[in-house]
Motif scaffolding. Structure first.
Motif, PDB file in Angstrom:
ATOM      1  N   THR A  60       0.875  -1.174   0.000  1.00  0.00           N
ATOM      2  CA  THR A  60       0.000   0.000   0.000  1.00  0.00           C
ATOM      3  C   THR A  60       0.910   1.222   0.000  1.00  0.00           C
ATOM      4  O   THR A  60       1.937   1.217   0.692  1.00  0.00           O
ATOM      5  CB  THR A  60      -0.876   0.031   1.272  1.00  0.00           C
ATOM      6  N   GLY A  61       0.550   2.241  -0.752  1.00  0.00           N
ATOM      7  CA  GLY A  61       1.395   3.431  -0.773  1.00  0.00           C
ATOM      8  C   GLY A  61       0.569   4.692  -0.849  1.00  0.00           C
ATOM      9  O   GLY A  61      -0.589   4.657  -1.280  1.00  0.00           O
ATOM     10  N   MET A  62       1.151   5.797  -0.372  1.00  0.00           N
ATOM     11  CA  MET A  62       0.448   7.081  -0.467  1.00  0.00           C
ATOM     12  C   MET A  62       1.423   8.216  -0.725  1.00  0.00           C
ATOM     13  O   MET A  62       2.585   8.164  -0.338  1.00  0.00           O
ATOM     14  CB  MET A  62      -0.402   7.328   0.791  1.00  0.00           C
ATOM     15  N   VAL A  63       0.896   9.218  -1.407  1.00  0.00           N
ATOM     16  CA  VAL A  63       1.613  10.467  -1.649  1.00  0.00           C
ATOM     17  C   VAL A  63       0.653  11.578  -1.248  1.00  0.00           C
ATOM     18  O   VAL A  63      -0.529  11.525  -1.607  1.00  0.00           O
ATOM     19  CB  VAL A  63       1.973  10.629  -3.146  1.00  0.00           C
ATOM     20  N   ALA A  64       1.133  12.560  -0.478  1.00  0.00           N
ATOM     21  CA  ALA A  64       0.236  13.628  -0.036  1.00  0.00           C
ATOM     22  C   ALA A  64       0.860  15.001  -0.250  1.00  0.00           C
ATOM     23  O   ALA A  64       2.084  15.137  -0.276  1.00  0.00           O
ATOM     24  CB  ALA A  64      -0.099  13.445   1.450  1.00  0.00           C
ATOM     25  N   SER A  65       0.009  16.000  -0.387  1.00  0.00           N
ATOM     26  CA  SER A  65       0.491  17.387  -0.442  1.00  0.00           C
ATOM     27  C   SER A  65       0.785  17.825   0.991  1.00  0.00           C
ATOM     28  O   SER A  65       0.252  17.249   1.948  1.00  0.00           O
ATOM     29  CB  SER A  65      -0.553  18.299  -1.089  1.00  0.00           C
ATOM     30  N   LEU A  66       1.636  18.866   1.137  1.00  0.00           N
ATOM     31  CA  LEU A  66       2.065  19.261   2.490  1.00  0.00           C
ATOM     32  C   LEU A  66       0.926  19.760   3.367  1.00  0.00           C
ATOM     33  O   LEU A  66       0.973  19.629   4.589  1.00  0.00           O
ATOM     34  CB  LEU A  66       3.151  20.335   2.417  1.00  0.00           C
ATOM     35  N   ASP A  67      -0.109  20.328   2.741  1.00  0.00           N
ATOM     36  CA  ASP A  67      -1.237  20.796   3.555  1.00  0.00           C
ATOM     37  C   ASP A  67      -2.185  19.638   3.902  1.00  0.00           C
ATOM     38  O   ASP A  67      -3.166  19.825   4.612  1.00  0.00           O
ATOM     39  CB  ASP A  67      -2.001  21.920   2.833  1.00  0.00           C
ATOM     40  N   GLY A  68      -1.883  18.459   3.374  1.00  0.00           N
ATOM     41  CA  GLY A  68      -2.692  17.284   3.692  1.00  0.00           C
ATOM     42  C   GLY A  68      -4.008  17.222   2.933  1.00  0.00           C
ATOM     43  O   GLY A  68      -4.786  16.291   3.124  1.00  0.00           O
ATOM     44  N   GLN A  69      -4.248  18.214   2.076  1.00  0.00           N
ATOM     45  CA  GLN A  69      -5.568  18.249   1.420  1.00  0.00           C
ATOM     46  C   GLN A  69      -5.701  17.230   0.305  1.00  0.00           C
ATOM     47  O   GLN A  69      -6.760  16.661   0.101  1.00  0.00           O
ATOM     48  CB  GLN A  69      -5.873  19.662   0.940  1.00  0.00           C
ATOM     49  N   ARG A  70      -4.600  17.030  -0.431  1.00  0.00           N
ATOM     50  CA  ARG A  70      -4.634  15.970  -1.452  1.00  0.00           C
ATOM     51  C   ARG A  70      -3.858  14.784  -0.915  1.00  0.00           C
ATOM     52  O   ARG A  70      -2.691  14.921  -0.537  1.00  0.00           O
ATOM     53  CB  ARG A  70      -4.006  16.475  -2.747  1.00  0.00           C
ATOM     54  N   LEU A  71      -4.475  13.655  -0.902  1.00  0.00           N
ATOM     55  CA  LEU A  71      -3.796  12.447  -0.424  1.00  0.00           C
ATOM     56  C   LEU A  71      -4.204  11.289  -1.333  1.00  0.00           C
ATOM     57  O   LEU A  71      -5.372  10.938  -1.413  1.00  0.00           O
ATOM     58  CB  LEU A  71      -4.162  12.179   1.036  1.00  0.00           C
ATOM     59  N   LEU A  72      -3.218  10.775  -2.065  1.00  0.00           N
ATOM     60  CA  LEU A  72      -3.473   9.661  -2.980  1.00  0.00           C
ATOM     61  C   LEU A  72      -2.996   8.389  -2.318  1.00  0.00           C
ATOM     62  O   LEU A  72      -1.902   8.340  -1.759  1.00  0.00           O
ATOM     63  CB  LEU A  72      -2.696   9.857  -4.288  1.00  0.00           C
ATOM     64  N   ARG A  73      -3.823   7.364  -2.381  1.00  0.00           N
ATOM     65  CA  ARG A  73      -3.465   6.116  -1.731  1.00  0.00           C
ATOM     66  C   ARG A  73      -3.972   4.961  -2.589  1.00  0.00           C
ATOM     67  O   ARG A  73      -5.089   5.009  -3.090  1.00  0.00           O
ATOM     68  CB  ARG A  73      -4.121   6.101  -0.348  1.00  0.00           C
ATOM     69  N   ASP A  74      -3.142   3.942  -2.795  1.00  0.00           N
ATOM     70  CA  ASP A  74      -3.580   2.795  -3.588  1.00  0.00           C
ATOM     71  C   ASP A  74      -2.801   1.559  -3.159  1.00  0.00           C
ATOM     72  O   ASP A  74      -1.906   1.658  -2.305  1.00  0.00           O
ATOM     73  CB  ASP A  74      -3.401   3.076  -5.087  1.00  0.00           C
ATOM     74  N   GLN A  75      -3.111   0.428  -3.756  1.00  0.00           N
ATOM     75  CA  GLN A  75      -2.566  -0.849  -3.308  1.00  0.00           C
ATOM     76  C   GLN A  75      -2.341  -1.784  -4.495  1.00  0.00           C
ATOM     77  O   GLN A  75      -3.099  -1.756  -5.450  1.00  0.00           O
ATOM     78  CB  GLN A  75      -3.605  -1.474  -2.368  1.00  0.00           C
ATOM     79  N   VAL A  76      -1.292  -2.609  -4.407  1.00  0.00           N
ATOM     80  CA  VAL A  76      -1.074  -3.663  -5.416  1.00  0.00           C
ATOM     81  C   VAL A  76      -0.674  -4.950  -4.690  1.00  0.00           C
ATOM     82  O   VAL A  76      -0.186  -4.909  -3.558  1.00  0.00           O
ATOM     83  CB  VAL A  76       0.047  -3.287  -6.424  1.00  0.00           C
ATOM     84  N   SER A  77      -0.862  -6.076  -5.354  1.00  0.00           N
ATOM     85  CA  SER A  77      -0.456  -7.373  -4.793  1.00  0.00           C
ATOM     86  C   SER A  77       0.189  -8.217  -5.872  1.00  0.00           C
ATOM     87  O   SER A  77      -0.154  -8.093  -7.050  1.00  0.00           O
ATOM     88  CB  SER A  77      -1.668  -8.144  -4.274  1.00  0.00           C
ATOM     89  N   GLY A  78       1.108  -9.104  -5.454  1.00  0.00           N
ATOM     90  CA  GLY A  78       1.751  -9.999  -6.408  1.00  0.00           C
ATOM     91  C   GLY A  78       2.673 -10.938  -5.666  1.00  0.00           C
ATOM     92  O   GLY A  78       2.771 -10.888  -4.435  1.00  0.00           O
ATOM     93  N   PRO A  79       3.369 -11.796  -6.411  1.00  0.00           N
ATOM     94  CA  PRO A  79       4.231 -12.790  -5.768  1.00  0.00           C
ATOM     95  C   PRO A  79       5.350 -12.137  -4.948  1.00  0.00           C
ATOM     96  O   PRO A  79       6.035 -11.234  -5.426  1.00  0.00           O
ATOM     97  CB  PRO A  79       4.808 -13.591  -6.937  1.00  0.00           C
ATOM     98  N   SER A  80       5.528 -12.605  -3.703  1.00  0.00           N
ATOM     99  CA  SER A  80       6.514 -11.970  -2.825  1.00  0.00           C
ATOM    100  C   SER A  80       7.947 -12.257  -3.264  1.00  0.00           C
ATOM    101  O   SER A  80       8.863 -11.544  -2.867  1.00  0.00           O
ATOM    102  CB  SER A  80       6.311 -12.446  -1.381  1.00  0.00           C
ATOM    103  N   ASN A  81       8.142 -13.269  -4.113  1.00  0.00           N
ATOM    104  CA  ASN A  81       9.517 -13.548  -4.543  1.00  0.00           C
ATOM    105  C   ASN A  81       9.957 -12.689  -5.728  1.00  0.00           C
ATOM    106  O   ASN A  81      11.051 -12.860  -6.248  1.00  0.00           O
ATOM    107  CB  ASN A  81       9.707 -15.044  -4.837  1.00  0.00           C
ATOM    108  N   ASP A  82       9.101 -11.765  -6.147  1.00  0.00           N
ATOM    109  CA  ASP A  82       9.494 -10.828  -7.204  1.00  0.00           C
ATOM    110  C   ASP A  82       8.970  -9.443  -6.827  1.00  0.00           C
ATOM    111  O   ASP A  82       8.045  -8.907  -7.443  1.00  0.00           O
ATOM    112  CB  ASP A  82       8.898 -11.304  -8.553  1.00  0.00           C
ATOM    113  N   PRO A  83       9.553  -8.863  -5.762  1.00  0.00           N
ATOM    114  CA  PRO A  83       8.936  -7.682  -5.135  1.00  0.00           C
ATOM    115  C   PRO A  83       9.076  -6.357  -5.899  1.00  0.00           C
ATOM    116  O   PRO A  83       8.184  -5.522  -5.843  1.00  0.00           O
ATOM    117  CB  PRO A  83       9.644  -7.582  -3.781  1.00  0.00           C
ATOM    118  N   GLU A  84      10.188  -6.170  -6.612  1.00  0.00           N
ATOM    119  CA  GLU A  84      10.435  -4.824  -7.166  1.00  0.00           C
ATOM    120  C   GLU A  84       9.384  -4.377  -8.191  1.00  0.00           C
ATOM    121  O   GLU A  84       8.969  -3.212  -8.163  1.00  0.00           O
ATOM    122  CB  GLU A  84      11.863  -4.718  -7.696  1.00  0.00           C
ATOM    123  N   PRO A  85       8.920  -5.286  -9.090  1.00  0.00           N
ATOM    124  CA  PRO A  85       7.887  -4.847 -10.038  1.00  0.00           C
ATOM    125  C   PRO A  85       6.640  -4.302  -9.353  1.00  0.00           C
ATOM    126  O   PRO A  85       5.945  -3.438  -9.900  1.00  0.00           O
ATOM    127  CB  PRO A  85       7.577  -6.124 -10.834  1.00  0.00           C
TER     128      PRO A  85
END
Ligand code: DPM
Length: 320
Positions: A266-291
């Motif tokens: 799960t990851g998020m990126v936010a603006s400094l005022d906290g008003q914009r906050l993007l958050r999303d999630q991905v899943s896949g095989p743990s033995n190939d993590p970087e992709p």
């Protein structure tokens, strides 16, 4: 012919109390595993230890806490360096690699309060409560959820920060639970902040050991300390951060879990005022993590993450 005795191995470390606790833990583990080898610790100050009066975010992020150690490794003065993985840039200098990632402690952020707020939880802190943090990630996420709180920069090592809190300069601090635990100060943790409110920093709670890429002997020794699930999680997290071009001082947070061979990031990126906050999630095989990290970065970029980050780079570090 008698073979010459194995050379002593030199471990590089910062001088802070936390860095030394971490390095001595690694030294102790290796000594236990390799009783016939000698492990010496060599300490040095880094820019991050010396520049204390400027907000972290303004001095940039290019290896503030790691550069001097890296120079010493490349010069052959030390053989490897122990870092808090979250302080290790996602791009390492030519010739150095992340040789090993140790088992992660709880990566959560923790709320530490002044005596007078001990009856409160994060969600009940009153309007105007002053929270000490120099982390843009903590600032942006807390502002998003609790816009009535105030934030004030705080620097220095954990003891310095806690002393400032106790002296009343701040009402509360947000600190990594892992750092407090390693310094045997877990009793100062007032509340663990749930991931729904604050996603932790990339690599938080794990140690990263950096060494020369062309040093098979050291790499072999370090393998014994590698914790595979932590390493897989952190490689996914680091790929995400690298792809977003974020250094250590950006409002980017993550969370990872592995279940039945599936890694969820799960990851998020936010603006400094906290008003914009993007958050999303991905899943896949743990033995190939970087992709997975790259996939999540692409998803957030498609939602406007790059624009948010470019704005922050322009305001926080106009010279960069
Ligand atoms: C980085 C950040 C902070 C440290 C930024 C962030 C916190 C700065 C602050 C990259 N490095 O987390 O968003 O709160 O003012 C640091 C700590 C630890 C390693 C202390 C802490 C201990 C925990 C660990 C400083 N680096 O975060 O409270 O090893 O993960």
């Amino acid at each position: 012919m008698v073979s010459s005795p194995a050379r002593p191995i030199r471990i590089g470390s910062r001088k802070s109390q936390l860095a030394l606790v971490q390095t001595h833990w690694v030294q102790g583990e290796l000594q236990r595993l390799y009783p016939d080898r000698q492990f010496d610790v060599q300490t040095m100050s880094t820019q991050g230890d010396i520049i204390l009066d400027v907000a972290l975010a303004k001095i940039g992020d290019k290896g503030l806490f790691t550069k001097e150690l890296e120079v010493a490794m490349l010069a052959g003065e030390v053989d490897f360096a122990v870092h808090s993985l979250k302080d290790l840039p996602t791009r390492l200098p030519e010739g150095l690699i992340l040789g090993c990632v140790t088992e992660r402690e709880d990566p959560a952020d923790a709320l530490v309060v002044h005596e007078r707020f001990k009856e409160h939880q994060l969600e009940t802190l009153p309007e105007g409560t002053v929270i000490g943090t120099s982390s843009l990630r903590r600032l942006a996420q807390l502002r998003h959820h609790y816009p009535h709180l105030q934030f004030k920069d705080v620097r220095g090592n954990l003891n310095t920060r806690l002393a400032k809190l106790d002296a009343g300069e701040y009402d509360a601090l947000i600190l990594a639970a892992a750092g407090l635990q390693r310094l045997s100060m877990a009793d100062r943790i007032h509340q663990l902040i749930p991931a729904e409110v604050s996603l932790h920093a990339v690599g938080q709670g794990a140690l990263g050991i950096e060494c020369r890429a062309e040093d098979p002997e050291i790499l072999e020794l370090l393998k014994a300390l590698e914790h595979e699930p932590t390493s897989q999680r952190c490689l996914a997290e680091r790929a995400f951060l690298r792809e977003l071009e974020g250094g250590c001082q950006v409002p980017i947070g993550v969370n990872t879990a592995i279940a039945d061979g599936v890694l969820t990031l799960t990851g998020m990126v936010a603006s400094l005022d906290g008003q914009r906050l993007l958050r999303d999630q991905v899943s896949g095989p743990s033995n190939d993590p970087e992709p997975l990290g790259l996939e999540l970065a692409a998803k957030l970029k498609a939602q406007g993450a790059k624009e948010i980050l470019d704005e922050i780079f322009a305001t926080v570090r106009p010279e960069a």
